[in-house]
Design a protein around this motif. Sequence first.
Motif, PDB file in Angstrom:
ATOM      1  N   TYR A 110      15.092 -45.669  56.432  1.00 32.17           N
ATOM      2  CA  TYR A 110      14.651 -47.062  56.259  1.00 32.17           C
ATOM      3  C   TYR A 110      13.503 -47.126  55.241  1.00 32.17           C
ATOM      4  N   CYS A 111      12.525 -46.231  55.390  1.00 33.91           N
ATOM      5  CA  CYS A 111      11.374 -46.221  54.474  1.00 33.91           C
ATOM      6  C   CYS A 111      11.827 -45.925  53.047  1.00 33.91           C
ATOM      7  N   MET A 112      12.692 -44.931  52.891  1.00 36.09           N
ATOM      8  CA  MET A 112      13.121 -44.561  51.535  1.00 36.09           C
ATOM      9  C   MET A 112      13.940 -45.677  50.890  1.00 36.09           C
ATOM     10  N   ALA A 113      14.758 -46.366  51.715  1.00 39.80           N
ATOM     11  CA  ALA A 113      15.570 -47.464  51.172  1.00 39.80           C
ATOM     12  C   ALA A 113      14.685 -48.628  50.725  1.00 39.80           C
ATOM     13  N   ASN A 114      13.511 -48.731  51.326  1.00 41.16           N
ATOM     14  CA  ASN A 114      12.615 -49.843  50.985  1.00 41.16           C
ATOM     15  C   ASN A 114      11.514 -49.449  50.004  1.00 41.16           C
ATOM     16  N   LEU A 115      11.552 -48.217  49.535  1.00 39.90           N
ATOM     17  CA  LEU A 115      10.517 -47.728  48.619  1.00 39.90           C
ATOM     18  C   LEU A 115      10.762 -48.318  47.225  1.00 39.90           C
ATOM     19  N   SER A 116       9.710 -48.940  46.663  1.00 37.54           N
ATOM     20  CA  SER A 116       9.884 -49.551  45.336  1.00 37.54           C
ATOM     21  C   SER A 116       9.864 -48.475  44.249  1.00 37.54           C
ATOM     22  N   GLU A 117      10.263 -48.850  43.058  1.00 36.62           N
ATOM     23  CA  GLU A 117      10.287 -47.934  41.911  1.00 36.62           C
ATOM     24  C   GLU A 117       8.921 -47.299  41.674  1.00 36.62           C
ATOM     25  N   SER A 118       7.853 -48.095  41.913  1.00 37.04           N
ATOM     26  CA  SER A 118       6.493 -47.608  41.637  1.00 37.04           C
ATOM     27  C   SER A 118       6.012 -46.574  42.662  1.00 37.04           C
ATOM     28  N   SER A 139      -2.256 -47.863  51.117  1.00 37.73           N
ATOM     29  CA  SER A 139      -2.095 -46.459  50.693  1.00 37.73           C
ATOM     30  C   SER A 139      -2.135 -45.519  51.891  1.00 37.73           C
ATOM     31  N   CYS A 140      -2.791 -45.952  52.966  1.00 36.38           N
ATOM     32  CA  CYS A 140      -2.851 -45.093  54.145  1.00 36.38           C
ATOM     33  C   CYS A 140      -1.461 -44.975  54.764  1.00 36.38           C
ATOM     34  N   GLY A 141      -0.796 -46.132  54.919  1.00 36.88           N
ATOM     35  CA  GLY A 141       0.577 -46.114  55.424  1.00 36.88           C
ATOM     36  C   GLY A 141       1.436 -45.219  54.540  1.00 36.88           C
ATOM     37  N   ALA A 142       1.195 -45.294  53.235  1.00 34.51           N
ATOM     38  CA  ALA A 142       1.958 -44.477  52.280  1.00 34.51           C
ATOM     39  C   ALA A 142       1.792 -42.986  52.597  1.00 34.51           C
ATOM     40  N   CYS A 143       0.552 -42.560  52.835  1.00 32.27           N
ATOM     41  CA  CYS A 143       0.298 -41.126  53.076  1.00 32.27           C
ATOM     42  C   CYS A 143       0.898 -40.668  54.411  1.00 32.27           C
ATOM     43  N   VAL A 144       0.870 -41.550  55.415  1.00 32.90           N
ATOM     44  CA  VAL A 144       1.462 -41.190  56.717  1.00 32.90           C
ATOM     45  C   VAL A 144       2.980 -41.038  56.550  1.00 32.90           C
ATOM     46  N   ILE A 145       3.598 -41.969  55.821  1.00 31.28           N
ATOM     47  CA  ILE A 145       5.050 -41.882  55.591  1.00 31.28           C
ATOM     48  C   ILE A 145       5.384 -40.584  54.848  1.00 31.28           C
ATOM     49  N   MET A 171      16.143 -34.542  49.508  1.00 33.24           N
ATOM     50  CA  MET A 171      15.997 -36.006  49.538  1.00 33.24           C
ATOM     51  C   MET A 171      14.655 -36.420  50.158  1.00 33.24           C
ATOM     52  N   TYR A 172      14.277 -35.751  51.273  1.00 34.88           N
ATOM     53  CA  TYR A 172      13.027 -36.116  51.953  1.00 34.88           C
ATOM     54  C   TYR A 172      11.812 -35.688  51.127  1.00 34.88           C
TER      55      TYR A 172
END
Length: 383
Positions: A268-276, A294-300, A318-319
């Motif tokens: 789900y996270c990868m499908a919603n990850l933007s190009e940036s 950015s914190c959520g980003a680092c946890v993901i 892929m991961y």
Amino acid sequence: MEDYSVWAEEISEKIREKIAWVSEKNRDKIPYTTDENGDYDDRSDTSRTWNQDDGLNWWTNGFWSGIQWLLYQDTGEEKYAEIARVSERKLEKCFEAYFGLHHDVGFMFQPTAVADYKLTGNPDAKRIAMHAANLLAGRFNPAGNFIRAWNEVGEDDTRGWAIIDCMFNISLLYWASEESGDPRFRQIAMRHADTVLNSFLRPDGSVCHIVEFDPETGERLRSHGGQGYARGSSWTRGQGWALYGFANSYTHTGKKEYLDAAKRCAHYCMANLSESGIIPVDFRQPKEPAWEDSCGACVIAGGLLEVAGHVSETEKEMYVRGAVKILKAIAETRADWTKDCDAIVKNCSAAYHSTPHHTTMVYADYFFIEAICKLRGIGKLLW
Ligand code: GLY
């Protein structure tokens, strides 16, 4: 698989350089965020409210110590263990206050006392960590099979509330069973994780932040939007707590359903990850304002790397690619490597509807550094 080791080593060099002076400068503090001059604050001031959770009991107070233990593992330098133990000693006083403590004892004592014990065998650290684990276990509600969040009664009655963040706190319970040989802690952790599996995880791999149960009967009543945009939305840090938390539960128990759940969250996270590679506060927030976390980003990113450690070589790529995309976005566009600011990671947001947005948060730095260590394959899992 693409080799990211050179890049990860370059970033580690920058981390070592920055944390060397930041740690010395703030050695007696327990920081949360930086002020307008870029200096860290100090949440360890005991003159702040004891019966609330915003002083010494503040939920992020373990992460400064956690950063020191990551650097201790990376460099072998004793000074990092010394600075980490300043937090550990201070946090022990929270047990005397008791009332400000809640489900987040995991976040507080795992990167302090458990890390100390895992890395040095310090018997004092084991005593502190077992005390915290018992407090967490005592929050279990057997009617609904969940660990209760927060302590409020009255208007914001949280007696029946469970939150996705707790998927991370339960690592403390897995550790307590592994260490003591007493299965009770692991049983509680798994019952809670099973409840999250059944009551929080949606078919598309997104999760609710808060689910409210009837505390007497255990019936699921409703969900709440919590720190995300709204009820039914998808708070990104919560996605991270679920993804990484289920992966940790699999690491500790080997129960396949937890790895499957972690993968669903990951996809789900990868499908919603933007190009940036930049992560919003909520995957379902409006386009404007474009609040980031950015914190959520680092946890993901950390969760994706944990999953990568449990799958075949073909799946792994892929991961890892997803995690590196996020970490590169942070390192190259959202990091402060200068001496102007004590923190590294910028543009963190505690919640969609609270201000300020785009601040620094000590646990963003923790999860960023931890993810870079994971990418290099160094250090023990502290969770
Ligand atoms: N555990 C609280 C948060 O993620 O903000």
